[in-house]
Scaffold this motif. Structure first.
Motif, mmCIF file in Angstrom:
data_model
loop_
_atom_site.group_PDB
_atom_site.id
_atom_site.type_symbol
_atom_site.label_atom_id
_atom_site.label_comp_id
_atom_site.label_asym_id
_atom_site.label_seq_id
_atom_site.Cartn_x
_atom_site.Cartn_y
_atom_site.Cartn_z
ATOM 1 N N LEU A 1 -63.792 67.007 82.633
ATOM 2 C CA LEU A 1 -64.035 66.727 84.062
ATOM 3 C C LEU A 1 -63.287 65.380 84.409
ATOM 4 O O LEU A 1 -63.178 65.006 85.677
ATOM 5 C CB LEU A 1 -65.242 66.288 84.288
ATOM 6 C CG LEU A 1 -66.465 67.466 84.498
ATOM 7 C CD1 LEU A 1 -67.935 67.067 84.666
ATOM 8 C CD2 LEU A 1 -66.167 68.101 85.659
ATOM 9 N N LEU A 2 -62.561 64.772 83.539
ATOM 10 C CA LEU A 2 -61.577 63.525 83.876
ATOM 11 C C LEU A 2 -60.494 63.984 85.157
ATOM 12 O O LEU A 2 -60.263 63.021 85.898
ATOM 13 C CB LEU A 2 -60.718 63.209 82.653
ATOM 14 C CG LEU A 2 -61.726 62.216 81.754
ATOM 15 C CD1 LEU A 2 -60.898 61.875 80.677
ATOM 16 C CD2 LEU A 2 -62.164 60.983 82.564
ATOM 17 N N GLU B 1 -60.496 62.709 89.106
ATOM 18 C CA GLU B 1 -59.264 61.907 89.574
ATOM 19 C C GLU B 1 -59.016 62.720 90.839
ATOM 20 O O GLU B 1 -58.702 62.022 91.860
ATOM 21 C CB GLU B 1 -58.339 62.197 88.573
ATOM 22 C CG GLU B 1 -57.669 60.683 88.263
ATOM 23 C CD GLU B 1 -56.502 61.164 87.153
ATOM 24 O OE1 GLU B 1 -55.339 60.168 87.200
ATOM 25 O OE2 GLU B 1 -56.581 61.859 86.077
ATOM 26 N N LYS B 2 -58.852 63.839 91.063
ATOM 27 C CA LYS B 2 -58.343 64.715 92.012
ATOM 28 C C LYS B 2 -59.259 64.567 93.153
ATOM 29 O O LYS B 2 -58.665 64.248 94.298
ATOM 30 C CB LYS B 2 -58.393 66.218 91.729
ATOM 31 C CG LYS B 2 -57.975 67.152 92.747
ATOM 32 C CD LYS B 2 -57.923 68.659 92.363
ATOM 33 C CE LYS B 2 -57.473 69.497 93.440
ATOM 34 N NZ LYS B 2 -57.928 71.059 93.313
ATOM 35 N N ALA B 3 -60.471 64.779 92.991
ATOM 36 C CA ALA B 3 -61.645 64.491 94.055
ATOM 37 C C ALA B 3 -61.508 62.987 94.812
ATOM 38 O O ALA B 3 -61.567 62.749 95.967
ATOM 39 C CB ALA B 3 -63.196 64.505 93.554
ATOM 40 N N ILE B 4 -61.125 62.060 93.732
ATOM 41 C CA ILE B 4 -61.027 60.531 94.264
ATOM 42 C C ILE B 4 -59.780 60.466 95.093
ATOM 43 O O ILE B 4 -59.807 60.132 96.163
ATOM 44 C CB ILE B 4 -61.072 59.599 93.239
ATOM 45 C CG1 ILE B 4 -62.401 59.378 92.706
ATOM 46 C CG2 ILE B 4 -60.646 58.369 93.705
ATOM 47 C CD1 ILE B 4 -62.524 58.712 91.446
ATOM 48 N N ASN B 5 -58.660 61.076 94.780
ATOM 49 C CA ASN B 5 -57.408 61.105 95.388
ATOM 50 C C ASN B 5 -57.352 61.919 96.811
ATOM 51 O O ASN B 5 -56.852 61.518 97.779
ATOM 52 C CB ASN B 5 -56.311 61.905 94.668
ATOM 53 C CG ASN B 5 -55.864 60.834 93.466
ATOM 54 O OD1 ASN B 5 -55.804 59.670 93.551
ATOM 55 N ND2 ASN B 5 -55.330 61.383 92.408
ATOM 56 N N THR B 6 -58.098 62.884 96.859
ATOM 57 C CA THR B 6 -58.256 63.615 98.149
ATOM 58 C C THR B 6 -59.506 63.218 98.993
ATOM 59 O O THR B 6 -59.498 63.304 100.225
ATOM 60 C CB THR B 6 -58.869 65.247 97.632
ATOM 61 O OG1 THR B 6 -59.819 65.056 96.999
ATOM 62 C CG2 THR B 6 -57.668 65.998 96.930
ATOM 63 N N SER B 7 -60.075 62.249 98.571
ATOM 64 C CA SER B 7 -61.082 61.472 99.513
ATOM 65 C C SER B 7 -60.504 60.509 100.401
ATOM 66 O O SER B 7 -59.184 60.173 100.289
ATOM 67 C CB SER B 7 -62.199 60.725 98.720
ATOM 68 O OG SER B 7 -61.741 59.829 97.979
ATOM 69 N N ILE C 1 -57.916 54.547 97.386
ATOM 70 C CA ILE C 1 -57.842 53.950 95.850
ATOM 71 C C ILE C 1 -57.365 55.024 95.063
ATOM 72 O O ILE C 1 -57.784 56.197 95.033
ATOM 73 C CB ILE C 1 -59.442 53.441 95.422
ATOM 74 C CG1 ILE C 1 -59.914 52.455 96.368
ATOM 75 C CG2 ILE C 1 -59.270 52.911 94.137
ATOM 76 C CD1 ILE C 1 -61.363 52.086 96.181
ATOM 77 N N ASN C 2 -56.467 54.567 94.260
ATOM 78 C CA ASN C 2 -55.847 55.155 93.258
ATOM 79 C C ASN C 2 -56.721 55.151 91.801
ATOM 80 O O ASN C 2 -56.891 53.991 91.327
ATOM 81 C CB ASN C 2 -54.407 54.872 92.886
ATOM 82 C CG ASN C 2 -53.555 55.313 94.098
ATOM 83 O OD1 ASN C 2 -53.860 56.249 94.913
ATOM 84 N ND2 ASN C 2 -52.471 54.444 94.298
ATOM 85 N N PRO C 3 -57.225 56.338 91.394
ATOM 86 C CA PRO C 3 -57.755 56.063 90.119
ATOM 87 C C PRO C 3 -57.050 55.935 89.074
ATOM 88 O O PRO C 3 -55.844 56.428 88.950
ATOM 89 C CB PRO C 3 -58.565 57.397 90.156
ATOM 90 C CG PRO C 3 -57.904 58.300 90.910
ATOM 91 C CD PRO C 3 -57.079 57.583 91.842
ATOM 92 N N GLN C 4 -57.236 55.520 87.745
ATOM 93 C CA GLN C 4 -56.498 55.237 86.331
ATOM 94 C C GLN C 4 -57.315 56.020 85.600
ATOM 95 O O GLN C 4 -58.575 55.488 85.176
ATOM 96 C CB GLN C 4 -56.369 53.763 86.334
ATOM 97 C CG GLN C 4 -55.397 53.090 87.135
ATOM 98 C CD GLN C 4 -56.036 51.890 87.929
ATOM 99 O OE1 GLN C 4 -57.066 51.447 87.386
ATOM 100 N NE2 GLN C 4 -55.274 51.574 88.833
ATOM 101 N N ASN C 5 -56.835 56.864 84.837
ATOM 102 C CA ASN C 5 -57.389 57.660 83.945
ATOM 103 C C ASN C 5 -56.890 57.194 82.470
ATOM 104 O O ASN C 5 -55.710 57.152 82.124
ATOM 105 C CB ASN C 5 -57.160 59.209 84.026
ATOM 106 C CG ASN C 5 -57.759 59.875 83.202
ATOM 107 O OD1 ASN C 5 -58.336 59.783 82.235
ATOM 108 N ND2 ASN C 5 -57.883 61.437 83.181
ATOM 109 N N ASP C 6 -57.870 56.721 81.471
ATOM 110 C CA ASP C 6 -57.486 56.541 80.107
ATOM 111 C C ASP C 6 -57.938 57.263 79.121
ATOM 112 O O ASP C 6 -57.761 57.006 77.990
ATOM 113 C CB ASP C 6 -57.869 55.019 79.858
ATOM 114 C CG ASP C 6 -59.314 54.896 79.684
ATOM 115 O OD1 ASP C 6 -60.166 55.934 79.779
ATOM 116 O OD2 ASP C 6 -59.763 53.807 79.626
ATOM 117 N N GLY C 7 -58.095 58.551 79.477
ATOM 118 C CA GLY C 7 -58.371 59.531 78.657
ATOM 119 C C GLY C 7 -60.002 59.671 78.141
ATOM 120 O O GLY C 7 -60.527 60.713 77.761
#
Length: 184
Positions: free
Chosen positions: A73-74, A78-84, A88-94
Motif C-alpha cells: 500500500l505504500l 503516496e498517490k492519495a496524498i499527492n492527489t489530495s 505536502i510531498n510524501p517521502q517513501n522509504d520502503g
C-alpha cells in the motif's frame, strides 16, 4: 412541540460537529493526524479510509509517519496524498511514508483562513436549512390544525433562537481556528 425543538437542536448540533471536523482537517502548521481523515486508498479495488489500512503517528510536531499494515500500500498511499489538497510531498522509504509539514507562509495562512470561512459559511447555511425545514413542518402542522397560532409563534421564536445560537457557535469556532492559523 418539544420533540420538534429537540430534533431540530440535535440536527443543528450535528451540523456544528461537521464544521468542527472540517476545521480539524485544515492544517495549522503542526502535524495533526486528522488532516488525513478524508483520504482514501485503493485497497483491493475498494476505496478504504487511510486510517483503516495504516497506523498514523506523529514523532515530532512537524512530521507524520504513516505505516501501512500491508507494504504493497505504500505507493497507493503516496498517490492519495499527492492527489489530495494537502500540499505536502510524501517521502517513501520502503517501510513507511513520511509527511513533513513545512512552516506556513503568510500567503498560505490567508488561503487557509479563507477555507475556514467557507467551511463556517457552509455550516451556517446548513443550520439555516434545518430551520427552514422545521418552519415548514410547523406550518404544515398549523394547516392541519394540530397546533394553535400561539404555539406557532412560540415555536418559531424558539427555532429562531436556536438558529442564532448555533450560528454564533460556528462563528466562535471559526474565529478560534483563524486565530490559530494566523499565530506564528
Amino acid at each position: 412541540m418539544n420533540e420538534l425543538t429537540k430534533a431540530t437542536e440535535a440536527r443543528m448540533q450535528k451540523s456544528v460537529a461537521a464544521v468542527q471536523a472540517d476545521f480539524a482537517s485544515v492544517r495549522a502548521g503542526r502535524a495533526n493526524p486528522q488532516v488525513l481523515d478524508r483520504l482514501t486508498v485503493e485497497y483491493y479495488g475498494v476505496p478504504t479510509p487511510l486510517n483503516q489500512v495504516a497506523s498514523i503517528s506523529s514523532p515530532d510536531p512537524r512530521q507524520l509517519v504513516i505505516q501501512p499494515w500491508d507494504s504493497s500500500l505504500l505507493r497507493p498511499i503516496e498517490k492519495a496524498i499527492n492527489t489530495s489538497d494537502l500540499g505536502i510531498n510524501p517521502q517513501n522509504d520502503g517501510k513507511v511514508v513520511r509527511l513533513t509539514f513545512p512552516q506556513l507562509t503568510e500567503e498560505r495562512r490567508r488561503d487557509l483562513a479563507k477555507q475556514v470561512k467557507k467551511y463556517s459559511e457552509a455550516g451556517k447555511v446548513a443550520v439555516r436549512n434545518i430551520r427552514r425545514d422545521t418552519m415548514d413542518k410547523i406550518k404544515a402542522m398549523k394547516k392541519k390544525a394540530e397546533i394553535t397560532e400561539d404555539d406557532v409563534k412560540d415555536l418559531e421564536k424558539d427555532i429562531q433562537k436556536l438558529t442564532d445560537d448555533y450560528c454564533k457557535k460556528i462563528d466562535v469556532l471559526a474565529a478560534e481556528k483563524e486565530k490559530e492559523l494566523m499565530s506564528v
